[in-house]
Design a protein around this motif. Sequence first.
Motif, PDB file in Angstrom:
ATOM      1  N   MET A  51       3.840 -51.931 -46.372  1.00 24.32           N
ATOM      2  CA  MET A  51       4.937 -52.667 -45.746  1.00 24.32           C
ATOM      3  C   MET A  51       6.121 -52.890 -46.677  1.00 24.32           C
ATOM      4  N   VAL A  52       5.917 -52.728 -47.966  1.00 24.50           N
ATOM      5  CA  VAL A  52       7.014 -52.997 -48.902  1.00 24.50           C
ATOM      6  C   VAL A  52       7.395 -51.747 -49.682  1.00 24.50           C
ATOM      7  N   THR A  53       7.057 -50.589 -49.169  1.00 19.17           N
ATOM      8  CA  THR A  53       7.480 -49.342 -49.802  1.00 19.17           C
ATOM      9  C   THR A  53       8.791 -48.867 -49.195  1.00 19.17           C
ATOM     10  N   GLU A  54       9.412 -47.935 -49.860  1.00 19.36           N
ATOM     11  CA  GLU A  54      10.667 -47.388 -49.350  1.00 19.36           C
ATOM     12  C   GLU A  54      10.451 -46.570 -48.080  1.00 19.36           C
ATOM     13  N   GLU A  55       9.245 -46.021 -47.915  1.00 16.53           N
ATOM     14  CA  GLU A  55       8.977 -45.217 -46.730  1.00 16.53           C
ATOM     15  C   GLU A  55       8.808 -46.062 -45.474  1.00 16.53           C
ATOM     16  N   TRP A  56       8.528 -47.342 -45.633  1.00 15.84           N
ATOM     17  CA  TRP A  56       8.333 -48.225 -44.477  1.00 15.84           C
ATOM     18  C   TRP A  56       9.671 -48.459 -43.784  1.00 15.84           C
ATOM     19  N   THR A  57       9.712 -48.247 -42.462  1.00 13.22           N
ATOM     20  CA  THR A  57      10.977 -48.339 -41.720  1.00 13.22           C
ATOM     21  C   THR A  57      11.102 -49.609 -40.904  1.00 13.22           C
ATOM     22  N   GLY A  58      10.202 -50.559 -41.112  1.00 14.44           N
ATOM     23  CA  GLY A  58      10.268 -51.803 -40.357  1.00 14.44           C
ATOM     24  C   GLY A  58      11.350 -52.734 -40.860  1.00 14.44           C
ATOM     25  N   GLU A  59      11.576 -53.822 -40.127  1.00 16.36           N
ATOM     26  CA  GLU A  59      12.570 -54.815 -40.509  1.00 16.36           C
ATOM     27  C   GLU A  59      12.170 -55.409 -41.864  1.00 16.36           C
TER      28      GLU A  59
ATOM     29  N   THR B 220      18.891 -55.747 -36.388  1.00 11.72           N
ATOM     30  CA  THR B 220      19.590 -54.473 -36.258  1.00 11.72           C
ATOM     31  C   THR B 220      18.643 -53.424 -35.726  1.00 11.72           C
ATOM     32  N   PRO B 221      19.158 -52.464 -34.960  1.00  9.68           N
ATOM     33  CA  PRO B 221      18.269 -51.461 -34.376  1.00  9.68           C
ATOM     34  C   PRO B 221      17.689 -50.538 -35.431  1.00  9.68           C
ATOM     35  N   THR B 222      16.580 -49.942 -35.084  1.00  9.31           N
ATOM     36  CA  THR B 222      15.935 -49.004 -35.997  1.00  9.31           C
ATOM     37  C   THR B 222      15.774 -47.660 -35.321  1.00  9.31           C
ATOM     38  N   VAL B 223      15.572 -46.645 -36.108  1.00 10.96           N
ATOM     39  CA  VAL B 223      15.302 -45.313 -35.574  1.00 10.96           C
ATOM     40  C   VAL B 223      13.798 -45.175 -35.431  1.00 10.96           C
ATOM     41  N   LEU B 224      13.310 -44.888 -34.217  1.00  9.86           N
ATOM     42  CA  LEU B 224      11.881 -44.781 -33.973  1.00  9.86           C
ATOM     43  C   LEU B 224      11.313 -43.578 -34.685  1.00  9.86           C
ATOM     44  N   ARG B 225      10.012 -43.643 -34.955  1.00  7.82           N
ATOM     45  CA  ARG B 225       9.325 -42.497 -35.515  1.00  7.82           C
ATOM     46  C   ARG B 225       9.313 -41.369 -34.502  1.00  7.82           C
ATOM     47  N   SER B 226       8.988 -40.199 -34.954  1.00  5.14           N
ATOM     48  CA  SER B 226       8.897 -39.038 -34.081  1.00  5.14           C
ATOM     49  C   SER B 226       7.941 -39.312 -32.953  1.00  5.14           C
ATOM     50  N   ASN B 227       8.283 -38.882 -31.747  1.00  2.00           N
ATOM     51  CA  ASN B 227       7.465 -39.198 -30.590  1.00  2.00           C
ATOM     52  C   ASN B 227       6.191 -38.388 -30.501  1.00  2.00           C
ATOM     53  N   THR B 228       5.812 -37.765 -31.610  1.00  3.42           N
ATOM     54  CA  THR B 228       4.479 -37.156 -31.626  1.00  3.42           C
ATOM     55  C   THR B 228       3.414 -38.222 -31.729  1.00  3.42           C
ATOM     56  N   GLY B 229       3.791 -39.447 -32.117  1.00  2.00           N
ATOM     57  CA  GLY B 229       2.846 -40.535 -32.197  1.00  2.00           C
ATOM     58  C   GLY B 229       2.014 -40.538 -33.465  1.00  2.00           C
TER      59      GLY B 229
END
Length: 426
Positions: free
Chosen positions: A305-313, A358-367
């Motif tokens: 949750m606190v890595t750079e790869e995490w895209t959450g708020e 602020t809005p976020t970009v969703l992950r790829s819809n491959t799930g």
Amino acid sequence: HLRASLHLLTMTLPRTFVRQIADRMACGLAIILRASYHFFETPNDWAFMGDTLDMLANHSVSRVFVFDGIASTVEHAIPVETERAAKGREERPSLSKEASSALARILTRFVLGFYQRDLTLQVPAMLCLEKLYRHKVDLLLDAAVKKTSAECGSKDSVSEFDPLASVPDKDLWQNIAVAVYSVCRSVDVDVSRNGVECFQRIILRTGIDQIAQEKWVAVLYLIINKQPPTTADVSRGNTFSLLGQLLNMVLPSLSYSKDNRDDLVDLIHATASLAQDNLQQGRRGSVSPLFQKTLQTVTYLSNNMVTEEWTGEPEFSAWASETLLHELEKVGAAGASLKNQEAIKRPAATPPAAAKTTPTVLRSNTGEHAQETETHIKREKEVETEIEKSVIHASEELAEPIEDETEEHYASDFEEDDTETSEQYL
């Protein structure tokens, strides 16, 4: 004539008489279903067939015949990939969308133990249900492709549909999520393992944007509220691991919505409380699989949750990470997390109320989960050794005895069966 005869039998015979001959009726209906399923064409035909099968499945003497009829029909009408590719294979009539819906309803009830709480056919019914679900998804996606191609005059849009991630039938997906999770929380180790594998193949491969956010929240609540008893440490570890995987998958997109904030705060607190119970119960005498799996799940999730790869708020994610990490600190098992977090920049942990929207970009819809970067993989490998050390350290440091909690203590939490859940969703 076949349909008229079946209607006559089921509508005119007294219930008391049907009870006496239910096994023979179910055996005959299974043979008819397997040999003549393609003659049932309309929604009314399959509604009648489904209701008749459901009625007969309520009798213990006929239940196995009902399942055998459905399973043999599905196996015959829906070939596996190797059979599809084989040359010269006999062309067989396929199951229609109406047939798939009617049979999936009965199979879902088998999985949930709806029929007198009989779970003897739970795993075979789940695997058959999975195959039927994939078949219906293929039918609906093919129809969508044909419609799009007709409108656009091109077949280029075919690649837009991922059969593993797409959910054209939301209600069926939701029923399957409830049914498959009921298998995951079985106290039987092998049954639970089969359920976890199926859950990963269907639910965890679903595109995040294919399901409404409130439905994802509902599934998370389902997992938290329906847990195996702590005495079934392997099964409970399995369900907690699934909870961590699902949180890791959906939290980044859910965390930006104000509407979800209260629910997400409750879910994180509930997850932390569940982790606390698992860690306490898992260190009785020696470190159990429940302790190890809980430790690994919480460590990975709080770190991620606190890595750079995490895209959450960011602010909410930092607060959630701190909340989960605190449970590890209580049992002296936070060493791996703390060492891992020293190498990354993390925002200050603030209350979730202060989070941005602020809005976020969703992950790829491959799930599927986004692939871990090489840096993240290296970091996780370094943490593995620390996790093992933390497990040993925690078991030695916390040698104080814990009062035994009887089965009655947990009975109130699990006295609800899945009948209520099945009636809610079916």
